[in-house]
Design a protein around this motif. Structure first.
Motif, PDB file in Angstrom:
ATOM      1  N   LYS A  75      16.338 -39.113  29.806  1.00  0.00           N
ATOM      2  CA  LYS A  75      15.988 -40.421  30.407  1.00  0.00           C
ATOM      3  C   LYS A  75      15.505 -41.416  29.356  1.00  0.00           C
ATOM      4  O   LYS A  75      15.800 -42.601  29.426  1.00  0.00           O
ATOM      5  N   GLN A  76      14.742 -40.912  28.366  1.00  0.00           N
ATOM      6  CA  GLN A  76      14.218 -41.808  27.343  1.00  0.00           C
ATOM      7  C   GLN A  76      15.363 -42.414  26.517  1.00  0.00           C
ATOM      8  O   GLN A  76      15.377 -43.609  26.233  1.00  0.00           O
ATOM      9  N   ARG A 107      18.390 -42.851  27.516  1.00  0.00           N
ATOM     10  CA  ARG A 107      19.125 -43.796  28.370  1.00  0.00           C
ATOM     11  C   ARG A 107      18.385 -45.121  28.455  1.00  0.00           C
ATOM     12  O   ARG A 107      18.989 -46.196  28.443  1.00  0.00           O
ATOM     13  N   LYS A 108      17.049 -45.035  28.491  1.00  0.00           N
ATOM     14  CA  LYS A 108      16.238 -46.255  28.532  1.00  0.00           C
ATOM     15  C   LYS A 108      16.367 -47.005  27.195  1.00  0.00           C
ATOM     16  O   LYS A 108      16.553 -48.227  27.170  1.00  0.00           O
ATOM     17  N   ASN A 109      16.300 -46.260  26.071  1.00  0.00           N
ATOM     18  CA  ASN A 109      16.460 -46.888  24.750  1.00  0.00           C
ATOM     19  C   ASN A 109      17.773 -47.659  24.673  1.00  0.00           C
ATOM     20  O   ASN A 109      17.822 -48.792  24.190  1.00  0.00           O
ATOM     21  N   ASP A 148      17.476 -50.826  26.698  1.00  0.00           N
ATOM     22  CA  ASP A 148      16.505 -51.778  26.132  1.00  0.00           C
ATOM     23  C   ASP A 148      17.000 -52.384  24.829  1.00  0.00           C
ATOM     24  O   ASP A 148      16.882 -53.583  24.590  1.00  0.00           O
ATOM     25  N   GLU A 203      24.244 -49.132  33.132  1.00  0.00           N
ATOM     26  CA  GLU A 203      24.554 -47.719  33.175  1.00  0.00           C
ATOM     27  C   GLU A 203      25.552 -47.516  34.298  1.00  0.00           C
ATOM     28  O   GLU A 203      25.358 -48.007  35.409  1.00  0.00           O
TER      29      GLU A 203
END
Length: 296
Positions: free
Chosen positions: A176-177, A179-181, A184, A256
């Motif tokens: 998840k991290q 994917r967030k990076n 962002d 996404e």
């Protein structure tokens, strides 16, 4: 009966030469096939008696670093295409380097062609061509030096106004991290595109070249089982103005995309949906580069 090679024999020679190149140069930074579909067609043609001649030439890039002592920073790329009648006819090769001026590049390519005409008719010659570039290309940079200095400084200025699209392939993207990076960083760097998490993971980003490079250098520093740039597209922009950049974009933002595959392997994405999504965006040929020959 003529002694000329048949199309099928020529195709067989092309395939064995490609196999040789990929075993000698296993890394993508040395040898990369740019059109996997053409290779698949060629193999199909060789293996199936009635199959028709492939419609497109096999294209690939060989990157060469010369061995000269002062050449540590130099790299030459050979963009190669094999006409369907190769090796009866010569391959089409264009050698490029950011260190060559226009006239030096023309000069080098014309000399390479002369060398091939004199030494390689009818025989597979990609390795000899690569050797020739390795031994001779560096010398062309010093010819007419003054003019090349001018072009290098111009090249430095125009570097900012390239529009780039990177197609990144990862063994899987679940975290998840990460994917967030990805989302962002794309936002921060004004990049659009999409990220398809799951296995395999696919990320496409597009925007100014310098921003794409920055994005890639951040992403690849994260830990991955495997992540590579499968394909990149570069377009020169006149001014690099906002409107001009927007015109090049195939995606409006970075989002996404989950193409859910139903069933037990829930994390495997539905590649049919991905294909249709790419087709809508005018990028269907990219699908082949990801999933064509190796058929992931």
């Amino acid at each position: 009966e003529t002694t000329e090679m048949t199309n099928r024999e020529e195709a067989e020679i092309q395939i064995s030469e490609l196999d040789l190149l990929s075993s000698m140069f296993p890394y993508e930074e040395e040898f990369i096939v740019t059109d996997q579909l053409a290779v698949a067609e060629l193999k199909h043609y060789v293996e199936n008696e009635p199959a028709e001649m492939p419609s497109s030439k096999v294209q690939f890039t060989l990157n060469v670093k010369p061995e000269a002592s002062n050449a540590s920073m130099m790299e030459f790329s050979m963009a190669c295409a094999l006409p369907l009648k190769y090796p009866t006819v010569l391959p089409e090769i264009t050698v490029r380097s950011s260190l060559l001026s226009r006239s030096q590049q023309i000069h080098l390519n014309s000399d390479l062609r002369t060398y091939l005409m004199q030494n390689c008719s009818g025989e597979p010659c990609m390795l000899s061509a690569r050797e020739w570039v390795k031994d001779h290309a560096a010398a062309y940079i010093d010819k007419e030096l003054s003019s090349s200095l001018v072009t290098t400084s111009n090249a430095m200025q125009s570097e900012d106004i390239m529009f780039t699209r990177l197609w990144i392939y990862s063994h899987h993207i679940y975290n998840k991290q990460k994917r967030k990076n990805i989302i962002d960083w794309a936002k921060e760097l004004s990049l659009s595109g999409f990220c398809m998490p799951g296995k395999p993971g696919v990320v496409c980003i597009e925007g100014l070249q310098s921003n794409c490079e920055e994005f890639w250098s951040r992403v690849r520093r994260l830990t991955w089982k495997r992540i590579v740039i499968r394909h990149r597209e570069d377009v020169s922009l006149d001014s690099g103005g906002h409107a001009e950049i927007q015109k090049q974009r195939k995606f409006s933002t970075l989002e996404e995309k989950c193409f859910d595959a139903h069933g037990a392997r829930g994390n495997h994405m539905d590649l049919g949906q991905l294909y249709r999504f790419l087709e809508e965006k005018g990028c269907a040929d990219i699908f082949q580069m990801y999933f064509g020959v190796e058929g992931h």
